[in-house]
Design a protein around this motif. Structure first.
Motif, PDB file in Angstrom:
ATOM      1  N   PRO A  55     -15.086  35.613  54.042  1.00 12.77           N
ATOM      2  CA  PRO A  55     -16.019  36.039  52.990  1.00 12.77           C
ATOM      3  C   PRO A  55     -17.015  37.091  53.445  1.00 12.77           C
ATOM      4  O   PRO A  55     -17.703  37.689  52.624  1.00 12.77           O
ATOM      5  N   GLU A  56     -17.087  37.319  54.757  1.00 12.37           N
ATOM      6  CA  GLU A  56     -18.048  38.294  55.274  1.00 12.37           C
ATOM      7  C   GLU A  56     -17.414  39.636  55.620  1.00 12.37           C
ATOM      8  O   GLU A  56     -18.117  40.583  55.976  1.00 12.37           O
ATOM      9  N   GLY A  57     -16.103  39.706  55.539  1.00 13.54           N
ATOM     10  CA  GLY A  57     -15.433  40.970  55.849  1.00 13.54           C
ATOM     11  C   GLY A  57     -15.603  41.392  57.299  1.00 13.54           C
ATOM     12  O   GLY A  57     -15.670  42.576  57.603  1.00 13.54           O
ATOM     13  N   VAL A  58     -15.646  40.403  58.202  1.00 10.77           N
ATOM     14  CA  VAL A  58     -15.894  40.740  59.604  1.00 10.77           C
ATOM     15  C   VAL A  58     -14.652  40.620  60.481  1.00 10.77           C
ATOM     16  O   VAL A  58     -14.735  40.804  61.684  1.00 10.77           O
ATOM     17  N   VAL A  59     -13.508  40.288  59.860  1.00 10.37           N
ATOM     18  CA  VAL A  59     -12.266  40.227  60.628  1.00 10.37           C
ATOM     19  C   VAL A  59     -11.585  41.581  60.542  1.00 10.37           C
ATOM     20  O   VAL A  59     -11.388  42.118  59.447  1.00 10.37           O
ATOM     21  N   LYS A  60     -11.255  42.128  61.692  1.00 11.25           N
ATOM     22  CA  LYS A  60     -10.578  43.429  61.731  1.00 11.25           C
ATOM     23  C   LYS A  60      -9.076  43.181  61.775  1.00 11.25           C
ATOM     24  O   LYS A  60      -8.571  42.554  62.716  1.00 11.25           O
ATOM     25  N   ALA A  61      -8.373  43.670  60.755  1.00  8.79           N
ATOM     26  CA  ALA A  61      -6.939  43.423  60.638  1.00  8.79           C
ATOM     27  C   ALA A  61      -6.156  44.425  61.457  1.00  8.79           C
ATOM     28  O   ALA A  61      -5.510  45.327  60.936  1.00  8.79           O
ATOM     29  N   GLY A  62      -6.217  44.259  62.756  1.00 10.66           N
ATOM     30  CA  GLY A  62      -5.464  45.149  63.638  1.00 10.66           C
ATOM     31  C   GLY A  62      -4.584  44.338  64.563  1.00 10.66           C
ATOM     32  O   GLY A  62      -4.338  43.167  64.343  1.00 10.66           O
ATOM     33  N   ILE A  63      -4.095  45.000  65.579  1.00  9.08           N
ATOM     34  CA  ILE A  63      -3.316  44.331  66.632  1.00  9.08           C
ATOM     35  C   ILE A  63      -4.064  44.562  67.946  1.00  9.08           C
ATOM     36  O   ILE A  63      -4.082  45.686  68.432  1.00  9.08           O
ATOM     37  N   PRO A  64      -4.710  43.549  68.508  1.00  6.16           N
ATOM     38  CA  PRO A  64      -4.815  42.187  67.992  1.00  6.16           C
ATOM     39  C   PRO A  64      -5.894  42.075  66.914  1.00  6.16           C
ATOM     40  O   PRO A  64      -6.673  43.009  66.708  1.00  6.16           O
ATOM     41  N   VAL A  65      -5.924  40.927  66.276  1.00  2.90           N
ATOM     42  CA  VAL A  65      -6.983  40.616  65.312  1.00  2.90           C
ATOM     43  C   VAL A  65      -8.306  40.459  66.079  1.00  2.90           C
ATOM     44  O   VAL A  65      -8.330  39.849  67.142  1.00  2.90           O
ATOM     45  N   GLU A  66      -9.368  41.017  65.533  1.00  5.87           N
ATOM     46  CA  GLU A  66     -10.674  40.887  66.181  1.00  5.87           C
ATOM     47  C   GLU A  66     -11.711  40.458  65.149  1.00  5.87           C
ATOM     48  O   GLU A  66     -11.598  40.800  63.975  1.00  5.87           O
TER      49      GLU A  66
END
Ligand code: SF4
Ligand code: SF4
Length: 97
Positions: A55-66
């Motif tokens: 809900p905070e939009g703080v997960v970065k959808a990359g490789i790896p996830v951060e």
């Protein structure tokens, strides 16, 4: 003028930092086990349900996830939604180890 996004209706996009710097008061910290995370295991842009549900939009959808812990509030939704049970919510002391 900002372009209208027709896919957005009653919901709004989360924006990192809207709840302030939560790193100061968060009780639990999400820790990703990359040996379990589907993205890291497959080395592909798949899953990312943690990114979708945060809900905070703080997960970065990359490789790896951060996860940007400066603004994570420790709600644990990412851990609940992770199909691989790759995210553990641990105390802040445990996260520093
Ligand atoms: S615990 Fe997970 S879902 Fe909750 S704010 Fe932090 S990264 Fe987002
Ligand atoms: S939900 Fe779990 S398995 Fe999927 S990308 Fe996030 S940490 Fe990896």
């Amino acid at each position: 003028m900002e372009k209208k996004d027709d896919n957005i209706t009653a919901m709004c996009k989360p924006a990192a930092g809207e709840a302030g710097n939560t790193g100061d008061w968060r009780d639990l910290t999400p820790v990703i086990d990359r040996a379990k995370c589907i993205v890291s295991v497959k080395n592909r842009m798949v899953c990312h349900l943690c990114w979708l549900y945060c809900p905070e939009g703080v997960v970065k959808a990359g490789i790896p996830v951060e996860i940007d812990l400066r603004y994570c509030k420790g709600c644990g939704i990412c851990a609940e939604e992770c199909p691989a049970k790759a995210i553990a919510m641990v105390t802040n002391e445990e996260a520093k180890r």
